[in-house]
Write a protein that holds these residues in place. Sequence first.
Motif, PDB file in Angstrom:
ATOM      1  N   GLN A  32      -9.354  50.780  25.774  1.00  0.00           N
ATOM      2  CA  GLN A  32      -9.169  49.346  26.007  1.00  0.00           C
ATOM      3  C   GLN A  32     -10.136  48.844  27.078  1.00  0.00           C
ATOM      4  N   MET A  53      -1.237  42.505  32.768  1.00  0.00           N
ATOM      5  CA  MET A  53      -0.317  43.647  32.817  1.00  0.00           C
ATOM      6  C   MET A  53       0.506  43.617  34.091  1.00  0.00           C
ATOM      7  N   HIS A  63       9.453  45.907  37.275  1.00  0.00           N
ATOM      8  CA  HIS A  63       9.733  47.300  37.638  1.00  0.00           C
ATOM      9  C   HIS A  63      11.176  47.516  38.091  1.00  0.00           C
ATOM     10  N   ASP A  87       0.043  51.802  36.079  1.00  0.00           N
ATOM     11  CA  ASP A  87      -0.040  51.191  37.414  1.00  0.00           C
ATOM     12  C   ASP A  87       0.874  51.879  38.416  1.00  0.00           C
ATOM     13  N   GLU A 107       0.514  58.763  30.246  1.00  0.00           N
ATOM     14  CA  GLU A 107      -0.299  57.538  30.153  1.00  0.00           C
ATOM     15  C   GLU A 107      -1.560  57.880  29.356  1.00  0.00           C
ATOM     16  N   ILE A 108      -1.860  57.068  28.367  1.00  0.00           N
ATOM     17  CA  ILE A 108      -2.999  57.379  27.487  1.00  0.00           C
ATOM     18  C   ILE A 108      -4.340  57.228  28.212  1.00  0.00           C
ATOM     19  N   ASP A 138      -1.553  60.504  24.524  1.00  0.00           N
ATOM     20  CA  ASP A 138      -0.841  59.491  23.765  1.00  0.00           C
ATOM     21  C   ASP A 138       0.667  59.803  23.776  1.00  0.00           C
ATOM     22  N   GLY A 139       1.453  58.829  24.177  1.00  0.00           N
ATOM     23  CA  GLY A 139       2.899  59.010  24.253  1.00  0.00           C
ATOM     24  C   GLY A 139       3.522  59.374  22.913  1.00  0.00           C
ATOM     25  N   ASP A 157       7.106  51.966  29.118  1.00  0.00           N
ATOM     26  CA  ASP A 157       6.446  50.897  29.878  1.00  0.00           C
ATOM     27  C   ASP A 157       5.079  50.678  29.229  1.00  0.00           C
ATOM     28  N   THR A 159       2.045  48.624  26.645  1.00  0.00           N
ATOM     29  CA  THR A 159       1.371  47.377  26.277  1.00  0.00           C
ATOM     30  C   THR A 159       2.024  46.817  25.016  1.00  0.00           C
ATOM     31  N   ASP A 160       1.515  45.685  24.569  1.00  0.00           N
ATOM     32  CA  ASP A 160       2.035  45.064  23.356  1.00  0.00           C
ATOM     33  C   ASP A 160       1.594  45.893  22.133  1.00  0.00           C
ATOM     34  N   PRO A 164      -3.791  50.505  21.679  1.00  0.00           N
ATOM     35  CA  PRO A 164      -3.196  51.838  21.864  1.00  0.00           C
ATOM     36  C   PRO A 164      -1.668  51.827  21.883  1.00  0.00           C
TER      37      PRO A 164
HETATM   38  N1  AAT Z   1       4.082  48.359  34.491  1.00  0.00           N
HETATM   39  C1  AAT Z   1       3.697  47.291  33.646  1.00  0.00           C
HETATM   40  C2  AAT Z   1       2.383  47.596  33.030  1.00  0.00           C
HETATM   41  C3  AAT Z   1       2.177  47.770  31.714  1.00  0.00           C
HETATM   42  S1  AAT Z   1       0.753  48.572  31.288  1.00  0.00           S
HETATM   43  C4  AAT Z   1       1.170  49.595  29.945  1.00  0.00           C
HETATM   44  C5  AAT Z   1       0.401  50.916  29.925  1.00  0.00           C
HETATM   45  O1  AAT Z   1       0.674  51.551  28.681  1.00  0.00           O
HETATM   46  C6  AAT Z   1      -1.121  50.810  30.024  1.00  0.00           C
HETATM   47  O2  AAT Z   1      -1.556  51.455  31.182  1.00  0.00           O
HETATM   48  C7  AAT Z   1      -1.642  51.506  28.757  1.00  0.00           C
HETATM   49  O3  AAT Z   1      -2.807  52.258  28.969  1.00  0.00           O
HETATM   50  C8  AAT Z   1      -0.445  52.387  28.396  1.00  0.00           C
HETATM   51  N2  AAT Z   1      -0.385  52.779  26.986  1.00  0.00           N
HETATM   52  C9  AAT Z   1      -0.688  52.022  25.899  1.00  0.00           C
HETATM   53  N3  AAT Z   1      -0.532  52.748  24.777  1.00  0.00           N
HETATM   54  C10 AAT Z   1      -0.110  53.994  25.147  1.00  0.00           C
HETATM   55  C11 AAT Z   1       0.199  55.186  24.437  1.00  0.00           C
HETATM   56  N4  AAT Z   1       0.117  55.215  23.110  1.00  0.00           N
HETATM   57  N5  AAT Z   1       0.596  56.251  25.141  1.00  0.00           N
HETATM   58  C12 AAT Z   1       0.685  56.222  26.498  1.00  0.00           C
HETATM   59  N6  AAT Z   1       0.383  55.121  27.223  1.00  0.00           N
HETATM   60  C13 AAT Z   1      -0.006  54.017  26.565  1.00  0.00           C
HETATM   61  C14 AAT Z   1       3.060  47.173  30.668  1.00  0.00           C
HETATM   62  C15 AAT Z   1       2.705  45.738  30.491  1.00  0.00           C
HETATM   63  C16 AAT Z   1       3.564  45.019  29.493  1.00  0.00           C
HETATM   64  C17 AAT Z   1       2.869  43.773  29.032  1.00  0.00           C
HETATM   65  C18 AAT Z   1       3.747  42.925  28.199  1.00  0.00           C
HETATM   66  N7  AAT Z   1       3.043  41.753  27.762  1.00  0.00           N
END
Ligand code: AAT
Length: 284
Positions: A32, A53, A63, A87, A107-108, A138-139, A157, A159-160, A164
């Motif tokens: 990303q 984020m 959190h 984060d 965390e990916i 990858d989770g 926790d 992303t949308d 990823p």
């Molecule tokens: N604490 C709030 C921050 C986040 S960031 C979400 C994290 O998920 C990112 O660092 C991203 O790299 C990680 N991520 C994404 N896909 C995967 C995966 N497949 N495996 C592991 N980690 C992953 C959340 C924000 C929410 C926003 C809502 N709009």
Amino acid sequence: MLDLWYTENHTDNVKFSIKTNEHILTEKTPFQQIDFFKSEEFGTFFTLDGLMMVNEKDEFVYHDMITHVAMATNPNIKKVLVIGGGDGGTVRELTRYTSIEQIDMVEIDERVVRLSQEYLPITAGKLEDPRVTLLFEDGLAYVKNKEDGYYDLILVDSTDPIGPGEGLFSHDFYNNCFRVLTDDGILINQHESPYYPSYAHEMKRAHSKIKGLFPITRVYQFHMPTYPSGHWLFGFASKKFDPLKDADLDAWNALGLKTKYYNTDIHTGAFALPTFVKEMLDDA
Ligand code: AAT
């Protein structure tokens, strides 16, 4: 002086902007695009693929809510898996419980963690706690390969569900989460927003998948000023514990943890949903 504004499309017709003092960095990773900014109103913040984020001013809301609702429901949680959360804010809240023995964070994108350690110590400051293990993968693959019945709590926790994060909203992923949880297990997941239709669509899809797997599935809400519409949800899914009937709120208060958003009134109140949200969930 030039005004520098960070602008994000919340829908095709709505934009959200923050006046910034500095665009600290931009970096493309294999997963990303990461951008860090400094601003007056929200302090330091970062975006992934152009979506907010975390920022220093409202991260406490997210959190607190991802962590304390489950911890008040089952005070005996010992082994926790965090998926995403680079984060470090979710891990920071977990480390406040002396009762937790193990925190694995998967965390990916290692760069999110390293840059947060450099620019956002407010969230990343507890990643070196001895109970924390960082795994960069990858989770989805991680839960697939993990043994049955291992974790008491999984916090997604993520992303949308574009890029990823997509796999973390799949049936396969939730199914493996169910399997790697103990019989007391609880799953909390980033559940999108019910307000704008494109987000509401994802939230309903996620809910319908989880509903088919876990005996207890609820959704709870919180107020996130910098996420689209400000109205955001977490999902609560569990094998045994009901977050309202089984929560030991007096025991949580007796821990004496100081929080800025979560409290035991919010614990109960967050599960009271507006009618339009209830209707969406019923039909999911
Ligand atoms: N604490 C709030 C921050 C986040 S960031 C979400 C994290 O998920 C990112 O660092 C991203 O790299 C990680 N991520 C994404 N896909 C995967 C995966 N497949 N495996 C592991 N980690 C992953 C959340 C924000 C929410 C926003 C809502 N709009």
